[in-house]
Scaffold this active site. Structure first.
Site, mmCIF file in Angstrom:
data_model
loop_
_atom_site.group_PDB
_atom_site.id
_atom_site.type_symbol
_atom_site.label_atom_id
_atom_site.label_comp_id
_atom_site.label_asym_id
_atom_site.label_seq_id
_atom_site.Cartn_x
_atom_site.Cartn_y
_atom_site.Cartn_z
ATOM 1 N N GLY A 217 0.828 -1.201 0.000
ATOM 2 C CA GLY A 217 0.000 0.000 0.000
ATOM 3 C C GLY A 217 0.860 1.247 0.000
ATOM 4 O O GLY A 217 0.548 2.237 0.660
ATOM 5 N N ASP A 240 0.872 -1.472 -4.785
ATOM 6 C CA ASP A 240 -0.405 -0.797 -4.539
ATOM 7 C C ASP A 240 -1.329 -1.029 -5.728
ATOM 8 O O ASP A 240 -0.952 -1.651 -6.726
ATOM 9 C CB ASP A 240 -0.198 0.702 -4.307
ATOM 10 C CG ASP A 240 -1.236 1.289 -3.340
ATOM 11 O OD1 ASP A 240 -2.405 0.853 -3.399
ATOM 12 O OD2 ASP A 240 -0.890 2.178 -2.543
ATOM 13 N N ASP A 260 -3.368 -6.289 -5.352
ATOM 14 C CA ASP A 260 -4.336 -6.089 -4.274
ATOM 15 C C ASP A 260 -3.842 -6.806 -3.025
ATOM 16 O O ASP A 260 -3.697 -8.034 -3.016
ATOM 17 C CB ASP A 260 -5.694 -6.647 -4.714
ATOM 18 C CG ASP A 260 -6.806 -6.367 -3.711
ATOM 19 O OD1 ASP A 260 -6.500 -6.002 -2.559
ATOM 20 O OD2 ASP A 260 -7.981 -6.526 -4.089
ATOM 21 N N MET A 261 -3.585 -6.058 -1.962
ATOM 22 C CA MET A 261 -3.040 -6.653 -0.736
ATOM 23 C C MET A 261 -4.009 -7.612 -0.070
ATOM 24 O O MET A 261 -3.605 -8.409 0.786
ATOM 25 C CB MET A 261 -2.626 -5.553 0.246
ATOM 26 C CG MET A 261 -3.741 -4.644 0.699
ATOM 27 S SD MET A 261 -3.089 -3.247 1.662
ATOM 28 C CE MET A 261 -4.592 -2.272 1.874
ATOM 29 N N LYS A 274 2.787 1.328 6.184
ATOM 30 C CA LYS A 274 2.823 2.694 6.713
ATOM 31 C C LYS A 274 1.446 3.337 6.627
ATOM 32 O O LYS A 274 0.938 3.609 5.550
ATOM 33 C CB LYS A 274 3.843 3.539 5.940
ATOM 34 C CG LYS A 274 3.888 5.018 6.344
ATOM 35 C CD LYS A 274 4.969 5.775 5.603
ATOM 36 C CE LYS A 274 4.737 5.818 4.119
ATOM 37 N NZ LYS A 274 3.641 6.709 3.704
ATOM 38 N N HIS A 278 -4.612 1.500 9.969
ATOM 39 C CA HIS A 278 -5.642 2.360 10.577
ATOM 40 C C HIS A 278 -6.822 2.617 9.643
ATOM 41 O O HIS A 278 -7.848 3.136 10.072
ATOM 42 C CB HIS A 278 -5.030 3.678 11.069
ATOM 43 C CG HIS A 278 -4.713 4.673 10.002
ATOM 44 N ND1 HIS A 278 -4.686 6.028 10.246
ATOM 45 C CD2 HIS A 278 -4.402 4.524 8.690
ATOM 46 C CE1 HIS A 278 -4.382 6.672 9.140
ATOM 47 N NE2 HIS A 278 -4.196 5.785 8.183
#
Length: 373
Positions: A217, A240, A260-261, A274, A278
């Site tokens: 990402g 990403d 796609d993670m 990073k 969140h």
């Protein structure tokens, strides 16, 4: 019990002011009620280029500028003849928050004069590659896309649902960015995390010995660009979505890879997450982390860069202020996103198969956390 204090408010008069606890609380309440003014003035000053203008002058001569002089030096020359008067009103508010310094009225100029304070360097538009800039972050936070989402907060509390989706036709933030090129470009310009990475690299030694480093990402790839500049032996893979990589420049030693993670992650000795976790729910975070775990060697690790919320809401604690501000941003702008405590990060690490979670060091508002396999 109150008492009277004679305070000189002008050269010609003295006015009695009542000082007591109730008066002080009332002043605090009035300040809160009008709190919207400061961030909106800050945003407008950034868009106008006021900070860059003041900082450039301070760098050359450390001198003050009048609003008329500032107006004449802005990137876009105002057509409004009242611009200096309006700038003065904006600048005196910023000065009351110690963002700029207000000097004495110049007799020759007939205006107040202003100078950049040191904090201005964190808001310079042209400073992203140096220390990072919060200018774009302010502009994004008060863009209509986010402001419309905040208007849904009450209804989300009462009725449930997703604030961003309510405001934007059911779309989630990252889906929406695929439909709004203007906002997507603005969002991807938010650059203060570069300052966080540079600050962390002053003390963090965890990238020594790493051969292949994957930034999961990683957006436009600037994080890997910074890391690779210090560790040129590292091969960086910036991973990403295609839409995020569309605006990515080239960096020495960094390869941009689309994917796609939530499906899979490229293999590497170590990985960076990073300010990614969140954005997502605990369940989504575990999916991402398990994919990272699968692509790491036995001694591999994920370097998580995230804010850590304190266990208690301490009055006057700037770290708590930032943490809970950011948590509300996640609550309104990212479906299920949130800032997390130490215990919550430890739980994510364990649920994803990592053996331990180590809080290594702090850089500005973020922590460098290692999830070790």
């Amino acid at each position: 019990m109150g008492y009277l204090l004679e305070e000189t408010l002008s050269s010609n008069s003295k006015t009695p002011i009542v000082i007591d606890d109730d008066n002080e609380l009332g002043l605090m309440a009035v300040r809160l009620a009008n709190a919207a003014a400061f961030p909106m003035v800050l945003k407008a000053a950034l868009e106008l280029g006021v900070f860059d203008t003041l900082y450039a002058e301070a760098s050359r001569s450390d001198s003050f500028l009048s609003p008329s002089e500032i107006a004449s030096k802005l990137p876009t020359t105002p057509r409004n003849p009242e611009a200096p008067v309006l700038l003065d009103r904006m600048l005196r508010l910023l000065a009351s928050y110690s963002v700029v310094k207000c000097g004495k009225v110049s007799e020759g100029k007939g205006e107040r004069v202003y100078r950049a304070e040191p904090i201005c360097r964190f808001f310079l538009k042209d400073n992203i590659q140096d220390i990072g800039s919060l200018a774009s972050q302010v502009i994004v936070n008060f863009d209509s896309v986010f402001l419309n989402t905040w208007a849904q907060l009450k209804d989300v509390v009462l009725e449930g649902g997703d604030a961003f989706g309510r405001a934007h036709g059911g779309m989630k933030l990252f889906d929406y960015m695929g439909t709004d090129e203007r906002f997507s470009k603005l969002f991807n310009q938010t650059g203060f995390t570069i300052a966080v990475v540079k600050k962390a690299l002053e003390v963090y030694q965890g990238f020594k010995g790493v051969n292949v480093l994957v930034d999961v990402g990683g957006g436009v790839g600037n994080t890997l660009g910074v890391v690779a500049s210090k560790y040129p032996n590292i091969k960086g893979i910036n991973f990403d979505l295609t839409c995020a990589l569309a605006q990515a420049p080239s960096y020495p030693g960094v390869e941009h890879v689309a994917g796609d993670m939530f499906v899979d992650v490229p293999t590497g000795d170590a990985m960076i997450l990073k300010r990614i976790l969140h954005d997502w729910t605990d369940e989504d975070c575990v999916k991402i982390l398990k994919n990272c775990w699968k692509s790491l060697p036995e001694s591999g690790k994920v370097v998580v860069i995230e804010l850590v919320t304190p266990d208690e809401a301490e009055n006057g604690d700037i770290n708590a202020n930032i943490a809970f501000d950011m948590d509300m941003l996640m609550f309104t702008q990212c479906s299920g996103g949130k800032e997390r405590s130490r215990a919550e990060f430890e739980a994510l690490a364990a649920a994803s198969g990592f053996t331990h979670c180590k809080f290594v060091c702090q850089a500005y508002h973020c922590w460098i956390i290692e999830f070790c396999k």
